[in-house]
Enzyme design. Structure first.
Site, PDB file in Angstrom:
ATOM      1  N   GLY B  11     -33.161  -4.748  61.842  1.00 57.59           N
ATOM      2  CA  GLY B  11     -32.247  -5.128  62.930  1.00 57.59           C
ATOM      3  C   GLY B  11     -31.264  -4.031  63.278  1.00 57.59           C
ATOM      4  O   GLY B  11     -30.100  -4.289  63.536  1.00 57.59           O
ATOM      5  N   GLY B  12     -31.737  -2.787  63.286  1.00 60.15           N
ATOM      6  CA  GLY B  12     -30.922  -1.695  63.828  1.00 60.15           C
ATOM      7  C   GLY B  12     -31.171  -1.575  65.323  1.00 60.15           C
ATOM      8  O   GLY B  12     -31.660  -2.517  65.958  1.00 60.15           O
ATOM      9  N   GLY B  15     -34.982  -2.276  66.318  1.00 58.78           N
ATOM     10  CA  GLY B  15     -35.400  -3.664  66.129  1.00 58.78           C
ATOM     11  C   GLY B  15     -34.688  -4.600  67.093  1.00 58.78           C
ATOM     12  O   GLY B  15     -35.297  -5.522  67.652  1.00 58.78           O
ATOM     13  N   ARG B 298     -27.295  26.064  62.137  1.00 57.87           N
ATOM     14  CA  ARG B 298     -27.270  24.965  61.177  1.00 57.87           C
ATOM     15  C   ARG B 298     -28.278  25.118  60.037  1.00 57.87           C
ATOM     16  O   ARG B 298     -27.935  24.946  58.871  1.00 57.87           O
ATOM     17  CB  ARG B 298     -27.568  23.675  61.946  1.00 57.87           C
ATOM     18  CG  ARG B 298     -27.251  22.434  61.189  1.00 57.87           C
ATOM     19  CD  ARG B 298     -27.651  21.223  61.990  1.00 57.87           C
ATOM     20  NE  ARG B 298     -26.522  20.698  62.729  1.00 57.87           N
ATOM     21  CZ  ARG B 298     -26.458  19.439  63.156  1.00 57.87           C
ATOM     22  NH1 ARG B 298     -27.441  18.599  62.920  1.00 57.87           N
ATOM     23  NH2 ARG B 298     -25.405  19.011  63.826  1.00 57.87           N
ATOM     24  N   HIS B 366     -30.518  13.728  55.861  1.00 58.17           N
ATOM     25  CA  HIS B 366     -29.836  13.056  56.960  1.00 58.17           C
ATOM     26  C   HIS B 366     -30.759  12.208  57.838  1.00 58.17           C
ATOM     27  O   HIS B 366     -30.358  11.182  58.365  1.00 58.17           O
ATOM     28  CB  HIS B 366     -29.155  14.128  57.807  1.00 58.17           C
ATOM     29  CG  HIS B 366     -28.311  13.607  58.920  1.00 58.17           C
ATOM     30  ND1 HIS B 366     -27.369  12.615  58.733  1.00 58.17           N
ATOM     31  CD2 HIS B 366     -28.255  13.934  60.228  1.00 58.17           C
ATOM     32  CE1 HIS B 366     -26.776  12.357  59.886  1.00 58.17           C
ATOM     33  NE2 HIS B 366     -27.294  13.119  60.801  1.00 58.17           N
ATOM     34  N   GLU B 404     -36.366   5.110  63.826  1.00 58.82           N
ATOM     35  CA  GLU B 404     -36.502   6.236  62.893  1.00 58.82           C
ATOM     36  C   GLU B 404     -37.767   6.141  62.064  1.00 58.82           C
ATOM     37  O   GLU B 404     -38.270   7.144  61.573  1.00 58.82           O
ATOM     38  CB  GLU B 404     -35.260   6.337  61.973  1.00 58.82           C
ATOM     39  CG  GLU B 404     -35.268   7.589  61.108  1.00 58.82           C
ATOM     40  CD  GLU B 404     -33.988   7.799  60.307  1.00 58.82           C
ATOM     41  OE1 GLU B 404     -32.967   7.173  60.625  1.00 58.82           O
ATOM     42  OE2 GLU B 404     -34.023   8.619  59.372  1.00 58.82           O
ATOM     43  N   LEU B 420     -30.160   8.000  68.573  1.00 55.07           N
ATOM     44  CA  LEU B 420     -29.794   6.701  69.141  1.00 55.07           C
ATOM     45  C   LEU B 420     -30.661   6.418  70.358  1.00 55.07           C
ATOM     46  O   LEU B 420     -31.115   5.296  70.580  1.00 55.07           O
ATOM     47  CB  LEU B 420     -28.309   6.697  69.527  1.00 55.07           C
ATOM     48  CG  LEU B 420     -27.334   6.929  68.371  1.00 55.07           C
ATOM     49  CD1 LEU B 420     -25.898   6.966  68.879  1.00 55.07           C
ATOM     50  CD2 LEU B 420     -27.484   5.853  67.323  1.00 55.07           C
TER      51      LEU B 420
END
Lengths: 287, 655
Positions: B11-12, B15, B298, B366, B404, B420
């Site tokens: 449920g992120g 989902g 980076r 990450h 992800e 996102l």
């Protein structure tokens, strides 16, 4: 003495071990009991890592094998709200409860307890379903027509965004409810032979009549101030002045002091108080 | 009530966006989540969400440019049509989230504000304070709650997904789940199953990910036959705050404002940092990269910090890997004004004021670019056919994956503020295709399936559950095995990778796996048994860990986040123009050969014994031809010249 991370906080009082006392409970309705754990001291721990170490240790202070303490957590960054518990008598998130700070305040032990306003499931895990049920009751959403491509939302002032953002950071952790003298624990016993669905329905009917708490009042403020949310503001105001609504608030102002996100809860409550009055007057005159 | 049932696991953002859209399209959605969905890991994202916007358009930006940046950032390892479609949808997605009440920051005129993020030329990134992920998650959570009230969505929070249920034809017909409170195990018949369970950072022990990101839902699907793409591509962020429980991000802006990275010249010098005189400090980034200093790219910063602590043994602390990130030479007023927010985070979790004491930081796992293999249907124009049941469909009929936990959008390296977007996009975009799949399927099949199919699945998982209780009590502690697994994976398979180390790590992981299968529970009760849930998830980490190690071992090149020094492309060393030219030609030959050999997705399948079998899949690079990433390469200019010359005849030929 005061420079590296460690020495600054260890000072001369660095203990050899950390004593942790946990109020445990094996299941709903069971008698709670205290258990003590001893951990070797390490700098830079928080209460989450203490609980992780207790789990890895697998035994209490007397060396007796005991099950790990059950607790809830997820993000460990104080943004998900999961790991809320009562630490040394104060409700807060375990992830931001730093052991060195706790020991400065109270060197002899760290005391962990479940929140008292929600039914205990096990140890430090409590059932906060009521918080989410209340969000249904107050219609805490923007009632858009659909999810099709209809362009952007309405333009908004920076001032409005800043207020909305403050209110919208509420992570439904329950701190404000724990601290509120008007928010009372409700534990609905199961009836024999009752199905899970029936039980949940009955439980929700009961909790929905009880005080909604500061977080929900601020959410009504949030959605009623949203340009689209405002279109069904009256429905939310009906709930606001209904059973378990704003009239239950005793203005103790504890909520705003314990909110980890520093949400201006009492300001919201005051604004909602005025809105409630206007709404009631309108309803008398059927406006 | 709707007659089609879709089960969504997770449920992120992915989902929830899938759930919300599926509910709108009329499906009945059952949503399974380890935590109340409002507490999902998406809430940790701080920076923002990318899309071309009205402002950037006038600066020359376009959907195509966003697409191109994403592909270049990912070192060309992703299929291009889905990425193109995502960039095309991005502005519409931001608009929708705006309508749903996301508290995006505003300009004085009331428009959404955007900022510039790493690696792009344009201010594409919409943001909501410093908690954009949280705000997006809440908006979707609210919409899904609305559908819950109307009866379209049913949530199973504090329930765990144990595995899919496949019929004799290998079609998914539902799944088995367990209540983490009562420990009840049950099955759910469903017409389609969506896996949206996020990343797998917990396999590395501590990472920037939440505790729920242990990869177990993906692993259980992989073990049931789903393919896993690009497992070896794991993004490591250079600066995180090492905590004993979690590694929390420290924004790069600390270096941007003048922060200096150093270690004592004498390894593990016990003196507090301010007592170590200047000449006894090793500002290794400044010394090794005089041109860029602390602001090296980076990936280089990540590698150098990692190397100095591991290979060179110069970590500030003996028992913990970290270097100093020092801001104490900067005026407090400047720090408060420019870095106030992030310094408060450090203070909150470390209890130390970074304005007077150097911060201790270290790179941290990450993001997982890899994940479940998913399909797509391409249009002639190079985008996706929306509504196609192939979109986000795994190789197991009836199982979809998104967010992800799919491998689709970020290739070898993810661009900041794209995660996102990919999560919300894949959820929204896939929903009509999922519905098309269930409608096209065997009508009413759900009710005609033999009950034995479900009884068998339930029995299997109950048996696995019971087996834990029968284990001898003197076995290993699962929490300690997990710590070892994290150490092995972090040392061998994060920043710098060497084949011998990967081989050794694989052996060690096999040994840990054997121990995990015999580990003992300290909780033998059957009520809210977190001990058992952890031990079971730990077992399921191993198949994914092995796929990561094997994928990394076999890929003999450097690409994006995957760095093997043995196979690094050389720099141009010559000064003489003719020799420089010759070296650049040789460089381009080698690059072309490497592209031919390695521009392929790694695809892992899980053997019955849990071992990965790897094969490679061609990547659709038909829209933007691959080219060298030359940032920071000595002689980059001449290499680029030669590469461009070589591309010209090909372009002419295709026109």
């Amino acid at each position: 003495m005061t420079d590296s991370n460690g020495s600054q906080r260890q000072g001369s009082h660095r203990p050899r071990e950390i004593r942790v006392r946990v109020r445990r409970q094996d299941g709903p309705g069971q008698t709670p009991y205290w258990e003590t754990f001893l951990l070797p001291y390490e700098p830079d721990l928080n209460v989450i890592s203490v609980l992780q170490k207790i789990a890895a240790l697998g035994k209490d202070a007397e060396g007796k094998r005991v099950p790990p303490v059950a607790w809830e957590c997820n993000c460990l960054e104080e943004i998900c709200g999961a790991c809320t518990m009562v630490i040394n008598g104060r409700v807060r998130q375990a992830c931001t409860a730093l052991v060195d700070r706790l020991l400065e305040q109270q060197p002899d032990e760290i005391r962990l307890e479940p929140m008292s306003k929600f039914p205990v499931i096990r140890d430090l895990v409590v059932d906060r379903a009521r918080i989410f049920a209340t969000l249904k009751k107050i219609q805490a959403w923007v009632p858009v027509d659909n999810y099709l491509n209809l362009g952007p939302g309405p333009r908004q002032s920076q001032e409005n965004q800043e207020l909305a953002y403050l209110l919208s950071k509420c992570m439904s952790c329950g701190c404000c409810m724990e601290a509120c003298p008007q928010y009372l624990k409700i534990e609905v016993p199961r009836l024999p032979g009752e199905s899970e669905d029936d039980y949940r329905r009955r439980e929700m009917e009961i909790t929905n009549r009880a005080f909604m708490g500061a977080a929900a009042l601020a959410q009504i403020d949030l959605f009623n101030s949203n340009p689209i949310g405002a279109m069904n503001a009256r429905e939310r105001l009906d709930v606001l002045i209904g059973e378990g609504g704003i009239q239950v608030c005793g203005n103790a102002q504890n909520c705003v002091k314990v909110c980890p996100k520093e949400i201006p809860l009492t300001t919201s409550i005051a604004r909602m108080g005025r809105a409630a009055t206007i709404h009631m007057v309108r309803r008398w005159f059927d406006l | 009530m709707a007659s089609y049932r879709v089960v969504v696991v997770g449920g992120g953002l992915a989902g929830l966006s899938a759930t919300m859209k599926l509910a709108e399209l009329g499906a009945e959605v059952w949503l399974i989540s380890l935590t109340p969905v409002k507490r999902s890991h998406s809430c940790c994202a701080q920076g923002g969400i990318n899309s071309v916007n009205n402002l950037t358009r006038q600066l020359g930006d376009s959907e195509w440019a966003h697409f191109e940046d994403t592909v270049y950032g990912g070192d060309f390892l992703q299929h291009q049509p889905p990425v193109k479609e995502m960039a095309d949808w991005a502005p519409r997605i931001i608009d929708l989230m705006d309508r749903l009440g996301v508290t995006f920051n505003r300009t004085p005129e009331g428009f959404r504000d955007q900022r510039r993020f790493g690696g792009t030329l344009y201010p594409r990134t919409s943001f909501a304070g410093a908690t954009t992920g949280q705000q997006l998650l809440y908006a979707l959570d609210e919409q899904v709650r609305r559908w819950e009230v109307t009866g379209h969505v049913r949530k199973f929070e504090f329930w765990e997904y144990l595995g899919p249920i496949l019929d004799q034809n290998g079609v998914c017909r539902g799944c088995t789940i367990q209540d983490l409170v009562s420990m009840e195990i049950r099955t759910i018949p469903a017409d389609a199953l969506v896996i949206a369970s996020g990343g797998c950072g917990v396999i590395f022990g501590r990472s920037t990910m939440s505790m729920a990101c242990n990869g177990s839902a993906v692993s259980r699907t992989y073990q049931a036959g789903a393919r896993y793409g690009n497992p070896e591509f794991i993004q490591v962020h250079p600066t995180a705050i090492p905590g004993s429980d979690k590694l929390r991000l420290m924004s790069e802006s600390a270096r941007g404002e003048g922060g200096r990275v150093w270690v004592p010249r004498k390894p593990q010098d016990p003196r507090p940092p301010h007592q170590i005189p200047e000449h006894e400090r090793y500002y290794f980034l400044e010394e090794r990269y005089p041109k860029y200093g602390n602001l090296v790219p980076r990936d280089i910063a990540t590698r150098e910090i990692f190397k100095i602590c591991t290979q060179e043994g110069r970590s500030v602390e003996k028992d913990r890997l970290c270097v100093y990130l020092d801001l104490t030479h900067l005026p407090r007023e400047l720090l408060d004004r420019k870095l106030g927010g992030i310094l408060e985070i450090y203070e909150k979790f470390q209890g130390v004021d970074p304005r007077s004491v150097p911060m201790k930081i270290f790179p941290a796992v990450h993001y997982s670019m890899g994940g479940l293999w998913v399909d797509y249907e391409r249009t002639a124009a190079g985008g996706l056919r929306v509504g196609s049941p192939r979109n986000q469909h795994t190789n197991i009929t009836g199982i979809f994956a998104m967010g992800e936990c799919d491998y689709q959008y970020h290739g070898a390296n993810r661009l900041g503020a794209n995660s996102l977007l990919s999560c919300i996009f894949s959820g929204l975009m896939a929903a009509p295709g999922i519905l098309a799949y269930v409608k096209d399927g065997d009508q009413g099949a759900r009710d005609r399936l033999p009950s034995s199919l479900f009884e068998q699945a339930e029995r299997l998982h109950k048996e696995r559950f019971q087996e834990f209780f029968r284990r001898p009590r003197d076995g290993d502690n699962p929490y300690l095995i997990h710590q070892d697994l994290g150490r092995v994976m972090t040392a061998a398979a994060t920043v710098v990778r060497h084949n011998e180390e990967l081989d050794r790590a694989y052996e060690k992981v096999l040994e840990l796996e054997a121990r995990a299968k015999r580990c003992a529970l300290s909780d033998t009760g059957s009520w809210t048994n977190q001990n058992l849930v952890f031990a079971r998830a730990l077992e399921d980490m191993f198949p994914i860990a092995k796929a990561i190690l094997r994928g990394a071992r076999m890929r003999d090149e450097c690409r994006g986040a995957h760095y093997k020094p043995e196979f690094e492309m050389p720099s141009i060393t010559a000064d003489d123009p003719a020799e420089t030219r010759r070296q650049a030609e040789a460089w381009c030959d080698r690059f072309a050969e490497n592209t031919r050999r390695w521009l392929k997705s790694t695809i892992a399948t899980c053997d019955p014994d849990g071992e990965p079998t790897i094969h490679y899949e061609e990547v659709d690079t038909s829209l933007i031809p691959p080219r060298p990433r030359l940032y920071g390469v000595v002689g980059g200019q001449i290499i680029e010249e030669v590469w461009r010359e070589r591309q010209k005849p090909q372009v002419a030929a295709t026109v």
